[in-house]
Design a protein around this motif. Sequence first.
Motif, PDB file in Angstrom:
ATOM      1  N   GLU A   1       0.957  -1.096   0.031  1.00 18.84           N
ATOM      2  CA  GLU A   1      -0.085  -0.094  -0.090  1.00 18.84           C
ATOM      3  C   GLU A   1       0.911   1.207   0.200  1.00 18.84           C
ATOM      4  OE1 GLU A   1      -2.566  -0.258   3.046  1.00 18.84           O
ATOM      5  OE2 GLU A   1      -3.950  -1.872   2.287  1.00 18.84           O
TER       6      GLU A   1
ATOM      7  N   GLN B   1       2.380   1.820  -3.199  1.00 15.48           N
ATOM      8  CA  GLN B   1       1.329   2.490  -4.355  1.00 15.48           C
ATOM      9  C   GLN B   1       0.996   3.963  -4.008  1.00 15.48           C
ATOM     10  OE1 GLN B   1      -2.426   0.171  -4.095  1.00 15.48           O
ATOM     11  NE2 GLN B   1      -1.338  -1.758  -3.939  1.00 15.48           N
TER      12      GLN B   1
ATOM     13  N   PHE C   1      -3.909   6.201  -5.536  1.00 14.93           N
ATOM     14  CA  PHE C   1      -4.240   5.638  -4.232  1.00 14.93           C
ATOM     15  C   PHE C   1      -5.426   6.345  -3.585  1.00 14.93           C
ATOM     16  CE2 PHE C   1      -3.584   4.732   0.192  1.00 14.93           C
ATOM     17  CZ  PHE C   1      -3.371   3.411   0.262  1.00 14.93           C
TER      18      PHE C   1
END
Length: 175
Positions: free
Chosen positions: A28, A31, A39
């Motif tokens: 995460e 990204q 995102f």
Amino acid sequence: MKNPLRELISLIGAGCMPEQDIERIADEAAQAYADPAAFLAANPDINYDDSFPIPLGEWVVVGSLPDTVLFQAETYQQLFEAISGSFDQSVAFNLKPKQLARTEPLTALNRIQVQMGALNKEGGGYVLLNFSQVLDDPLQMVIAARNDLERILALAAEVGIAAEPALEALKAAQA
């Protein structure tokens, strides 16, 4: 970006985080670093805007670390309570949080560092690290095995997250 993030999170979360959580946070955060707008669009529940003092990827890392890895506190007494509470009950601490109640910051941090240095003998003891930019509380730290310190600092620099040994930083700030 994902590999250094995964290694950094793995080193500071050693023994406190399952591998799948480390992988998820690294993914995460990578990204978020690569394409913040995409995102945020894909994660509308994320509470982040351009006024935050750190990049979105770093914010994802800091916000995703459990309170057994990232310690945030108002005082050194609260910091040590959180740190000692994160360890298994079998770990004996000579220092007690109340012993930090009326001490100067440098004295308190030194006492905590001495206690942490006495733990994890196979890892060279633990080192308290200031981690990222302080957001809500004046103290924001992780603990790291001294044997991993050089690698952690290199990885943090590579991904752009501030990290420094807390005791040395406080000594330098007071000098």
